[in-house]
Design a protein around this motif. Structure first.
Motif, PDB file in Angstrom:
ATOM      1  N   TRP A  72       8.898  23.442 -20.365  1.00 27.44           N
ATOM      2  CA  TRP A  72       7.709  22.750 -19.851  1.00 27.44           C
ATOM      3  C   TRP A  72       6.537  22.862 -20.824  1.00 27.44           C
ATOM      4  CZ3 TRP A  72       6.019  18.949 -17.296  1.00 27.44           C
ATOM      5  CH2 TRP A  72       4.732  18.898 -16.759  1.00 27.44           C
ATOM      6  N   CYS A  73       6.251  24.066 -21.258  1.00 32.57           N
ATOM      7  CA  CYS A  73       5.117  24.255 -22.167  1.00 32.57           C
ATOM      8  C   CYS A  73       5.425  23.703 -23.560  1.00 32.57           C
ATOM      9  CB  CYS A  73       4.753  25.739 -22.240  1.00 32.57           C
ATOM     10  SG  CYS A  73       4.233  26.420 -20.651  1.00 32.57           S
ATOM     11  N   GLY A  74       6.687  23.852 -23.999  1.00 39.20           N
ATOM     12  CA  GLY A  74       7.076  23.251 -25.270  1.00 39.20           C
ATOM     13  C   GLY A  74       7.010  21.737 -25.207  1.00 39.20           C
ATOM     14  N   GLY A  75       7.377  21.167 -24.069  1.00 40.02           N
ATOM     15  CA  GLY A  75       7.274  19.722 -23.897  1.00 40.02           C
ATOM     16  C   GLY A  75       5.839  19.238 -23.954  1.00 40.02           C
ATOM     17  N   LEU A  76       4.917  19.998 -23.356  1.00 37.14           N
ATOM     18  CA  LEU A  76       3.497  19.639 -23.431  1.00 37.14           C
ATOM     19  C   LEU A  76       2.980  19.743 -24.863  1.00 37.14           C
ATOM     20  CD1 LEU A  76       1.999  21.366 -20.239  1.00 37.14           C
ATOM     21  CD2 LEU A  76       2.570  18.954 -20.563  1.00 37.14           C
ATOM     22  N   ALA A  77       3.437  20.779 -25.591  1.00 40.01           N
ATOM     23  CA  ALA A  77       3.024  20.922 -26.989  1.00 40.01           C
ATOM     24  C   ALA A  77       3.537  19.755 -27.839  1.00 40.01           C
ATOM     25  CB  ALA A  77       3.527  22.260 -27.545  1.00 40.01           C
ATOM     26  N   VAL A 109      -7.517  14.157 -26.052  1.00 40.88           N
ATOM     27  CA  VAL A 109      -6.275  14.184 -25.279  1.00 40.88           C
ATOM     28  C   VAL A 109      -5.289  15.207 -25.838  1.00 40.88           C
ATOM     29  CG1 VAL A 109      -4.332  12.820 -24.435  1.00 40.88           C
ATOM     30  CG2 VAL A 109      -6.578  11.763 -24.657  1.00 40.88           C
ATOM     31  N   TRP A 110      -5.041  15.145 -27.157  1.00 38.61           N
ATOM     32  CA  TRP A 110      -4.035  16.066 -27.705  1.00 38.61           C
ATOM     33  C   TRP A 110      -4.489  17.511 -27.613  1.00 38.61           C
ATOM     34  CZ3 TRP A 110      -4.661  19.441 -31.748  1.00 38.61           C
ATOM     35  CH2 TRP A 110      -5.724  19.235 -32.628  1.00 38.61           C
ATOM     36  N   GLN A 111      -5.796  17.744 -27.770  1.00 37.29           N
ATOM     37  CA  GLN A 111      -6.306  19.110 -27.646  1.00 37.29           C
ATOM     38  C   GLN A 111      -6.159  19.608 -26.207  1.00 37.29           C
ATOM     39  OE1 GLN A 111      -7.968  16.472 -28.929  1.00 37.29           O
ATOM     40  NE2 GLN A 111      -9.357  17.066 -30.599  1.00 37.29           N
ATOM     41  N   SER A 112      -6.416  18.714 -25.243  1.00 33.70           N
ATOM     42  CA  SER A 112      -6.288  19.084 -23.836  1.00 33.70           C
ATOM     43  C   SER A 112      -4.853  19.460 -23.500  1.00 33.70           C
ATOM     44  CB  SER A 112      -6.745  17.909 -22.963  1.00 33.70           C
ATOM     45  OG  SER A 112      -6.439  18.129 -21.603  1.00 33.70           O
ATOM     46  N   LEU A 113      -3.884  18.673 -23.974  1.00 35.25           N
ATOM     47  CA  LEU A 113      -2.476  18.970 -23.709  1.00 35.25           C
ATOM     48  C   LEU A 113      -2.056  20.297 -24.331  1.00 35.25           C
ATOM     49  CD1 LEU A 113      -0.929  15.425 -24.197  1.00 35.25           C
ATOM     50  CD2 LEU A 113      -0.744  16.820 -22.133  1.00 35.25           C
ATOM     51  N   LEU A 114      -2.526  20.568 -25.545  1.00 33.87           N
ATOM     52  CA  LEU A 114      -2.174  21.812 -26.210  1.00 33.87           C
ATOM     53  C   LEU A 114      -2.777  23.012 -25.482  1.00 33.87           C
ATOM     54  CD1 LEU A 114      -0.660  22.997 -28.605  1.00 33.87           C
ATOM     55  CD2 LEU A 114      -2.768  22.782 -29.957  1.00 33.87           C
ATOM     56  N   ALA A 115      -4.020  22.858 -25.019  1.00 35.62           N
ATOM     57  CA  ALA A 115      -4.665  23.937 -24.264  1.00 35.62           C
ATOM     58  C   ALA A 115      -3.928  24.197 -22.947  1.00 35.62           C
ATOM     59  CB  ALA A 115      -6.127  23.586 -23.998  1.00 35.62           C
ATOM     60  N   LEU A 116      -3.511  23.128 -22.266  1.00 35.03           N
ATOM     61  CA  LEU A 116      -2.746  23.293 -21.026  1.00 35.03           C
ATOM     62  C   LEU A 116      -1.426  23.998 -21.298  1.00 35.03           C
ATOM     63  CD1 LEU A 116      -3.060  19.997 -18.918  1.00 35.03           C
ATOM     64  CD2 LEU A 116      -4.016  22.247 -18.415  1.00 35.03           C
ATOM     65  N   ALA A 117      -0.775  23.652 -22.399  1.00 33.55           N
ATOM     66  CA  ALA A 117       0.492  24.298 -22.745  1.00 33.55           C
ATOM     67  C   ALA A 117       0.316  25.803 -22.904  1.00 33.55           C
ATOM     68  CB  ALA A 117       1.059  23.685 -24.027  1.00 33.55           C
ATOM     69  N   LEU A 118      -0.764  26.215 -23.551  1.00 36.38           N
ATOM     70  CA  LEU A 118      -1.019  27.641 -23.762  1.00 36.38           C
ATOM     71  C   LEU A 118      -1.361  28.341 -22.449  1.00 36.38           C
ATOM     72  CD1 LEU A 118      -3.107  27.420 -27.066  1.00 36.38           C
ATOM     73  CD2 LEU A 118      -0.731  28.185 -26.815  1.00 36.38           C
ATOM     74  N   LEU A 119      -2.232  27.728 -21.642  1.00 34.30           N
ATOM     75  CA  LEU A 119      -2.615  28.323 -20.353  1.00 34.30           C
ATOM     76  C   LEU A 119      -1.407  28.441 -19.424  1.00 34.30           C
ATOM     77  CD1 LEU A 119      -6.019  26.516 -19.651  1.00 34.30           C
ATOM     78  CD2 LEU A 119      -5.686  28.952 -20.111  1.00 34.30           C
TER      79      LEU A 119
END
Length: 542
Positions: A131-136, A218-228
């Motif tokens: 899930w988190c890798g997919g978001l990244a 957008v891309w920064q938001s997705l990466l931040a969500l992946a980390l959180l």
């Protein structure tokens, strides 16, 4: 650990290691109420799949900004997947949402029996990575403007994470709460429904924080969500514990009433029984009707009531651009209200099923649901907005309640030993409903518009068809019978260990502070999301 078998089918235990099932067996004195927060930690994160549409509009304006650069009409689908010269269509982005639930059902079905072999910790770890890798990967797809990578990252890999993350805590919770199976499943699956309440406003806030003159963040938001999400999901995964074989709570007495079976059925046997396929149809019909209505709830509100939402006696065609925008805002608040009832229904109806039984609960879903769907014909004709809102909220609560109650019914029917694997295969009904519901509703709507049916009447036939589906669901519910004893799993049952007391005592149980912290970690974000949703929903009642 004793090895069990069903005929020639081995039931292996995983090897010893940090992520092995053996390492997750709880020690005496462990408080079972620490398991639900661990489950919620995963489900609240993967539940963001429901709120992913918050990204569609900014994703469709990455190149042209507020004036999107439309791709040429002659451009092929393959070219649109790799082009960096024009903006993506929202319809193309929407396939990510479809892939979510197709891969959710497929992965849950394929690897559900693996969950029973290796335990929830290893499966939860793989779910976190996917899930988190997919978001990244989705973040990279936005940065490089490659639609195929978005479909692969969020849709396919992320969808696998959804399926594994969805089933990993459910069977574990039902083993810890054999006396409250419905409530246990409801607690976990409530988190999946509530993920969008947290994730959608969080994603919107993150895009605002990272937005610049050159992009929407957008891309920064997705990466931040992946980390959180990685932090929360790992915390939940590492907190998983399973009870020793044969453990039951103190004073618990197994019941054979209300369709509860005392036998254990292997997944490879269960899916060949008529009970499995009847329950498959029950879930498919409930979700098809619910997801179909959920998908059209907002446009139906706007097209049927139109100017009445603003206190004006105007049809949909008579509204100007400003009035349409105000109605869209009201519809957004109403959608948030439905999401809240979707969550509450998952816990309420599943807990109610512990008292009255799963068959009665699902019978109520179908009987009450068919009546309410049919009543919308009269409510829409009368133009009663308040009654429309009440009916829709009850219907959506039963849609969510079906998801939370079906795992407990599976455990009652086939036993808890392999309920995770059986539940995984049954979730293919969700994948099928994710296609049949929207297709049925959208095609019926388009067909009626094409023959000149007025917008306020365009949903009448659809509601009648959905009511008919619920009646078929009721028949399937009434046909479910206990599984024959010949399907019993031959096994050696270990000695019951009742040393894990569920009671909470400050002096005797040093885990009490940890219990409070674990509940606060998931409770605070959930309450924040509910607060945001309620504040948006108030606009509907102004």
């Amino acid at each position: 650990m004793t090895q069990q078998s069903v005929g020639d089918l081995p039931f292996h235990t995983a090897e010893h290691g940090f992520f092995s099932k053996q390492r997750t067996i709880a020690r005496p004195g462990y408080n079972r109420w620490r398991v639900p927060p661990a489950a919620l930690a995963l489900h609240l994160c993967i539940g963001m799949a429901y709120g992913f549409s918050v990204y569609w509009l900014p994703m469709s304006q990455l190149i042209g900004g507020n004036a999107p650069l439309t791709c040429p009409a002659e451009m092929s689908v393959w070219q649109q997947l790799i082009t960096r010269e024009c903006d993506w269509k929202i319809s193309m982005l929407g396939w990510t949402y479809t892939l979510f639930f197709v891969f959710l059902g497929a992965s849950a079905a394929l690897w559900g029996d693996w969950l029973e072999k290796v335990g929830p910790r290893r499966v939860g770890m793989v779910a976190t990575l996917c899930w988190c890798g997919g978001l990244a990967l989705s973040s990279l797809a936005i940065y490089t403007h490659q639609l195929w990578l978005l479909w692969l990252g969020a849709g396919a890999i992320g969808g696998i994470g959804l399926g594994l993350g969805y089933i990993s805590p459910v069977s574990t919770l039902m083993r810890w709460f054999p006396d409250k199976r419905g409530m246990a499943a409801g607690m976990a699956i409530m988190g999946f429904g509530g993920g969008a309440l947290i994730g959608a406003p969080l994603a919107d806030w993150l895009m605002t924080v990272f937005a610049t003159d050159q992009g929407y963040g957008v891309w920064q938001s997705l990466l931040a969500l992946a980390l959180l999400y990685a932090i929360f999901m790992l915390t939940g995964t590492l907190s998983y514990r399973v009870p020793p074989e044969g453990w039951t709570p103190e004073s618990y007495r197994p019941s054979t009433g209300r369709g509860i079976s005392t036998i254990q059925v292997h997944v490879n046997v269960a899916w060949r029984t008529p009970q499995f396929w009847l329950l498959w149809l029950v879930l498919w019909l409930n979700v098809t009707a619910g997801i179909g209505l959920l998908g059209m709830a907002s446009p139906m509100l706007q097209e049927i009531f139109a100017g009445r939402l603003l206190g004006l006696d105007l049809s949909w065609q008579q509204l100007d651009k400003d009035q349409l925008a105000r109605i869209a805002t009201l519809a957004a608040g109403f959608t948030g209200l439905l999401s809240l009832f979707n969550i509450m229904g998952r816990f309420f109806w599943a807990s109610l099923s512990d008292l009255c039984g799963r068959r009665i609960t699902f019978s109520l879903f179908f009987l009450l649901g068919a009546s309410l769907y049919s009543s919308l014909l009269l409510i829409n004709s009368a133009g009663n907005v308040t009654l429309y809102a009440i009916v829709l909220c009850v219907i959506i609560s039963m849609y969510g309640g079906g998801f939370a109650t079906i795992p407990a019914w599976l455990a009652d029917t086939f036993g808890t030993r392999m309920v995770g694997a059986i539940h995984g295969r049954l979730l293919t009904a969700w994948s099928a409903a994710g296609i049949s519901g929207p297709v049925l509703v959208n095609y019926l709507r388009d067909w009626q518009l094409s023959i000149g049916v007025p917008p306020r009447q365009v949903y009448d036939i659809t509601l009648i068809v959905l009511s008919g589906l619920l009646i078929v669901g009721l028949l399937c519910t009434l046909l479910v019978r206990p599984v024959a004893d010949k399907h019993r799993m031959r096994e050696v049952v270990t000695t019951s260990e009742n040393s894990l007391s569920p009671a909470i005592n400050w002096k005797a149980n040093p885990e009490y502070p940890q219990l409070i912290i674990s509940w606060l970690m998931v409770g605070i974000p959930l309450l924040w999301g509910i607060g945001i949703t309620l504040s948006q929903a108030t606009a509907f009642f102004r």
